[in-house]
Write a protein that holds these residues in place. Structure first.
Motif, short mmCIF file in Angstrom:
data_model
loop_
_atom_site.label_atom_id
_atom_site.label_comp_id
_atom_site.label_asym_id
_atom_site.label_seq_id
_atom_site.Cartn_x
_atom_site.Cartn_y
_atom_site.Cartn_z
N PHE A 20 0.83 -1.20 0.00
CA PHE A 20 0.00 0.00 0.00
C PHE A 20 0.87 1.25 0.00
O PHE A 20 2.00 1.24 0.49
N ASP A 44 -2.25 7.83 0.39
CA ASP A 44 -2.88 8.56 -0.71
C ASP A 44 -3.93 9.51 -0.12
O ASP A 44 -5.08 9.14 0.06
N ARG A 103 -3.77 3.34 -0.68
CA ARG A 103 -4.04 2.83 -2.03
C ARG A 103 -3.24 1.55 -2.23
O ARG A 103 -2.04 1.50 -1.92
N VAL A 155 -1.06 -0.68 -4.18
CA VAL A 155 -0.20 -0.40 -5.32
C VAL A 155 0.43 -1.65 -5.93
O VAL A 155 0.93 -1.62 -7.05
N ASP A 195 -9.00 0.23 4.93
CA ASP A 195 -10.15 0.89 4.29
C ASP A 195 -10.14 2.40 4.49
O ASP A 195 -10.47 3.15 3.58
N GLY A 221 -7.34 4.12 6.05
CA GLY A 221 -5.98 4.65 6.14
C GLY A 221 -5.60 5.09 7.54
O GLY A 221 -4.49 5.55 7.77
#
Ligand SMILES: [Fe+2]
Length: 200
Positions: free
Chosen positions: A117, A120, A125, A127, A179, A181
């Motif tokens: 992750f 973001d 996000r 990645v 979900d 962050g």
């Protein structure tokens, strides 16, 4: 100043740690040090004989949850280096977490799915997603790809080997709600040693 701690005290492990320290000393950057350490780390992952079974056991009461065991093998007296095994039972997964230090991470036994992750705008996000098999390893160079979680996909317990440039089990890191962050303080601990100097 504390002294080096070889929980697994073998010539093989001492030799590896000596190589790692020489590589770091000779390097001008973490990336360069990782390049120098790679061959020795690859040999460690390919060698079925150096890691006793006790460091490949799950741990029902662990700080990671899910029976996940984080076993210290070595740590430097000044907190600048640690080597540990992470044992994840079939179907279990780690929290989403960071490491806050560079180093090398590789799979020794079993198979894992890894999700990587990136922050973001306050959220996380996804990645990258990777399927790992024994012998797979990578250089971790934060902040790049420092946030992840792993899940064991094999019917057998997975065991990964971590060489990181902090006392990873004892420093305060972060766990994340994937979900939202949202971060929370996270200290995983080790199954087999205490974190005596808990301050900061
Ligand atoms: Fe991790």
């Amino acid at each position: 100043m504390s002294v080096d701690e070889y929980v697994l005290d073998t010539p093989r492990l001492r030799g590896f740690v000596d190589e790692v320290r020489a590589a770091i000393e000779a390097s001008g950057s973490p990336a360069e040090a990782c390049e120098r350490i790679r061959p020795g780390f690859e040999q460690l992952l390919a060698d079925a004989g150096w890691l006793p079974a006790q460091f490949q056991e799950a741990a029902p009461e662990s700080g990671m949850g899910g029976g996940i065991g984080q076993w210290l093998l070595f740590r430097a007296g000044d907190g600048s280096l640690s080597l540990f095994s992470l044992v994840v039972p079939p179907g279990a997964q780690t929290p989403v977490h960071d490491h806050l230090a560079w180093g090398l991470v590789g799979l020794y036994r079993g198979t894992q799915d890894e999700e990587v992750f990136a922050p973001d705008g306050g959220a996380l996000r996804l990645v990258d997603e990777r399927a790992l098999v024994p012998g797979d390893f990578y250089a971790l160079l934060p902040p790049q790809d420092d946030i992840h979680r792993v899940r064991t996909t094999s019917p057998e317990t997975s065991v990964s080997i971590h060489l990181l440039t902090n006392d990873t089990g004892c420093v305060w890191r972060h766990a994340y709600d994937p979900d939202t962050g949202e971060q929370s303080p996270f200290r995983s601990g080790y199954v087999n040693v205490d974190c005596e100097n808990g301050a900061s």
